[in-house]
Design a protein around this motif. Sequence first.
Motif, PDB file in Angstrom:
ATOM      1  N   VAL A  49      -7.135  -4.704  10.540  1.00 23.34           N
ATOM      2  CA  VAL A  49      -8.263  -3.883  10.109  1.00 23.34           C
ATOM      3  C   VAL A  49      -7.952  -3.184   8.786  1.00 23.34           C
ATOM      4  N   ASP A  63      -6.376  -4.486   6.358  1.00 27.56           N
ATOM      5  CA  ASP A  63      -6.440  -5.453   5.261  1.00 27.56           C
ATOM      6  C   ASP A  63      -7.860  -5.961   5.060  1.00 27.56           C
ATOM      7  N   ILE A  79     -11.189  -5.602   3.831  1.00 22.61           N
ATOM      8  CA  ILE A  79     -11.956  -4.782   2.909  1.00 22.61           C
ATOM      9  C   ILE A  79     -13.368  -4.550   3.437  1.00 22.61           C
ATOM     10  N   GLY A 102     -14.019  -1.608   5.472  1.00 26.49           N
ATOM     11  CA  GLY A 102     -14.076  -0.317   4.797  1.00 26.49           C
ATOM     12  C   GLY A 102     -12.947   0.633   5.155  1.00 26.49           C
ATOM     13  N   VAL A 103     -11.847   0.126   5.685  1.00 27.79           N
ATOM     14  CA  VAL A 103     -10.771   1.039   6.052  1.00 27.79           C
ATOM     15  C   VAL A 103      -9.471   0.717   5.327  1.00 27.79           C
ATOM     16  N   SER A 104      -9.562  -0.047   4.261  1.00 33.17           N
ATOM     17  CA  SER A 104      -8.306  -0.464   3.639  1.00 33.17           C
ATOM     18  C   SER A 104      -7.847   0.495   2.544  1.00 33.17           C
ATOM     19  N   SER A 105      -8.571   1.546   2.381  1.00 28.64           N
ATOM     20  CA  SER A 105      -8.294   2.429   1.260  1.00 28.64           C
ATOM     21  C   SER A 105      -6.866   2.960   1.270  1.00 28.64           C
ATOM     22  N   LYS A 106      -6.216   2.832   0.138  1.00 35.13           N
ATOM     23  CA  LYS A 106      -4.842   3.294   0.050  1.00 35.13           C
ATOM     24  C   LYS A 106      -4.755   4.617  -0.698  1.00 35.13           C
ATOM     25  N   ALA A 107      -5.878   5.267  -0.849  1.00 31.08           N
ATOM     26  CA  ALA A 107      -5.877   6.518  -1.588  1.00 31.08           C
ATOM     27  C   ALA A 107      -4.922   7.495  -0.930  1.00 31.08           C
ATOM     28  N   CYS A 144      -6.536  12.627   4.782  1.00 27.59           N
ATOM     29  CA  CYS A 144      -7.375  12.063   5.830  1.00 27.59           C
ATOM     30  C   CYS A 144      -7.140  10.564   5.988  1.00 27.59           C
ATOM     31  N   GLU A 145      -6.810   9.881   4.894  1.00 30.09           N
ATOM     32  CA  GLU A 145      -6.550   8.443   4.994  1.00 30.09           C
ATOM     33  C   GLU A 145      -5.222   8.193   5.704  1.00 30.09           C
ATOM     34  N   PHE A 200      -5.881   8.765   9.278  1.00 31.25           N
ATOM     35  CA  PHE A 200      -6.646   7.623   9.769  1.00 31.25           C
ATOM     36  C   PHE A 200      -5.709   6.460  10.084  1.00 31.25           C
ATOM     37  N   ILE A 221      -4.950   5.399  14.025  1.00 28.37           N
ATOM     38  CA  ILE A 221      -5.494   4.103  14.420  1.00 28.37           C
ATOM     39  C   ILE A 221      -4.388   3.079  14.692  1.00 28.37           C
TER      40      ILE A 221
END
Lengths: 156, 327, 342
Positions: free
Chosen positions: B228, B230, B232, B235-240, B244-245, B248, B252
């Motif tokens: 999940v 990887d 895109i 919508g959960v691949s953000s590496k910012a 919160c990320e 997350f 998860i």
Amino acid sequence: MSLKLEEKAISSKQQFEPLIVAFCCNWCSYAGADLAGTSRLNYPANIKIIKVPCSCRVSPNFVLRAFQRGADGVIIAGCHPGDCHYSTGNYFTRRRFTLFANLLEYVGIEREKFKIEWISAAEGNKFATVMNEMLDSINKLGPSRKLRDGRWIRQQ
Amino acid sequence: MDKTTVRMQQIALQTLANGEVDVILGWKKGDEWYDSYPVVINDINETAELIWDAFCVNNLSKYLITELKKNLRIGVFLKGCDSLAFNQLVIDNRIDSERVVIFGLPCPGMIDPQKVKHAGLNKGLLKVERTGDKIVFITKEGVKEYIGRSFDYDKCLNCRCPNPVVSKYMLSDAVTRTDEEQYFPDVTEIEKMPLEARYDYWTKQFSKCIKCYACRNICPLCSCETCVFDNIAAGVSSKADADCEQQFFHIIRAYHVAGRCVDCGECSRVCPVGIPLEKLNRKIIKDINQLYGDYTADTDIAKSPPLGTYKVDDFDPFDGSKQGGKK
Amino acid sequence: MKQVYKRDLERLWQTISEHFELYLPLEQDGKVNFMPWKQGENVNIDRLKTDLSPKNIIFPPTETYLKFRTVNKRLCFESVGGKNDKYVVFGMRPCDAASYSILDKVFLQEPIDRFYEERRTNGIIISLACSEPEETCFCSSFGIAADNPVLGTDIAAWDIGESILWQPKSEKGKKLTGILDNILQDTSEHEIIALERLQQSIREKLAQLPWVDLDLEIISNNMKEMFESKVWEELSKSCLGCGVCTFVCPTCHCFDIQDFGAERNGERFRCWDSCMYSDFTRMAHGNPRKTQTERFRQRFMHKLVYFLNNNGVYACVGCGRCVEKCPVNMNIVKVIKKLGGD
Ligand code: SF4
Ligand code: SF4
Ligand code: SF4
Ligand code: SF4
């Protein structure tokens, strides 16, 4: 600058208008909400309802995303165990989110912020009570930035 | 040579030669004392290079997923914790156990090269030998002997299953551990912390994460074709680098192995920044054990996984039970 | 040549931090990494290598470039990123300092990466020679002198026991030396001898290490053969495709640019990426390197062949972090040895 603005909005408590996201099962709680509406029972406008086909459709991702993007509380409302439209869905919901709720508490998130409730289509009353209680407890907790995405700016 | 290594090479040779298996998953030794690495071999001449020592920490069972697509029958060496993961993979329907021949390796514990290094024992070190709890360091200057488990990986100190729970050929005698280990002291410790302290603790731990995904990739049970994180489109691949990320990802990840995690400790072992991931996994295991009965994940492959099943009368924390409704 | 007595170190850091942001190797939960220093932190300058490379100082894991939002139906942009504060890094090893000069070749060629440039020009690097190189070090194979920090170094330093010797190598280094005038002491013949002795002992120790003269030319001179070699398949079999090796590597520099989008605002940021990942350089048809073998080959061909062809240096400094951190003990040394025909 933009971030500071939001910080200010959050810091003054009287301005705190909590946002609660309610994932409601189409077959029961969503109808329950309807009933609450048609029976002219008051439930707060702070509740934003998202309709799902079954409470077990809700993935923990949704819950976390809701918190990130502005929710102060998240509630999943499904049919009473035993009454699932698909027979067994909410039994799984129960196991999954029992563990998930514990995990959230374990990483330091208040219990009050995430709830599961069983509300049938006939329980318009219960729907209104549950939502009012939830809002109450969130109000008591006050504003918090836990789990919130600092980059996300809520429209006033 | 070590008795078990001899036995290992014999059995590999034998099963390859008589066609019982097509390839073998094992370990070979590299140049350095700490370097035992996973290999896939199909050549009987290579069986003489297989090795068993205190650095065969890698769990080979995850490689079965890809190798079984290419080979008909596979022989694999599994330690105690590895065998738990193997069983869980069978439960998850990721591998066909019929096509796997298991060589069981009772395991006294694996040695953490970092601990050796921090004790300053790595200078001129050529080889480390272990029999039971006796560890012999062979250096350029001479030989040093230690008794005890002070060089074991942390995860091995917590081992609850040193002996393989499944195998066709067992390669040595079972290991006995008498020390009654406390299984969840670390979890209880965190549970006792005040909420805010807990939040700060985890936020600080999570903030160290560099999203290298080693914890996920080493995990024998993180075996999704497309993760999940990887995906895109999900919508959960953000590496910012946002708190919160990080939350997350960690919540998860732990949750996705809930009910399947065998507590092998590999995720924490490989984390380059030292996040105690096992404390998340174990929290879930502890809750599952308490709420849904001892699911010693994995020892019994006939049992259904705790999150893949339910009981009508499961504990219901969400039922205020005052408002009625069926139970 | 100057020196600072160890008992004065705390005072040195205090003074530096009055003028600059100061990065030191700090120990937290058993891991040592370069982090901004505050009084009372647990400094560990004896640990040879930090767990992560210090590349995050000049090339952060994520860096926001741009923020945007709609205000009264108009889209407003704000450029962010880079670093305006001047800073000092104390105790970087020669290999890590050299890695900065390698990253320069990537980010400072046209078109220049402005944010990177800012971070580079604002930093002063004090590089500490390695008194005790380890088995996993193979800097000598890449021509880096552990006994004499030069590349990417503003001030070279040596730990001779009582004190740390201090030699400015650049303009920036000289300036800082000037500021610290009342803490730094002059050196005498005695220290110069100690330095020579130390350097001699470092060179001796290095010569004892297992991987001091890896044969690289055989690889870099035979691009085509290497590319087509059969060994990649075998070597990459155990690779998990995690990105630990690339993320702990001081010279790996690939990044991805991603957008974060909210309702009416957003951010564009870059974050580290790894050629080992299945979604690396993903295009409409997917990743051009479909198998882990191809991805694995890319990483090492880039370091040992392509980067050399393009920039005249190898993209490896021999720090050995990948050797220590790879979960399955696969690493560049094994690759080099295998390609060089063992
Ligand atoms: S989550 Fe960690 S402890 Fe659990 S099975 Fe995976 S690697 Fe092992
Ligand atoms: S291994 Fe550690 S640093 Fe890497 S993604 Fe997992 S938790 Fe983060
Ligand atoms: S070489 Fe090792 S660290 Fe690098 S991606 Fe493969 S398994 Fe991960
Ligand atoms: S690789 Fe060389 S420069 Fe780097 S730490 Fe080791 S000895 Fe020092």
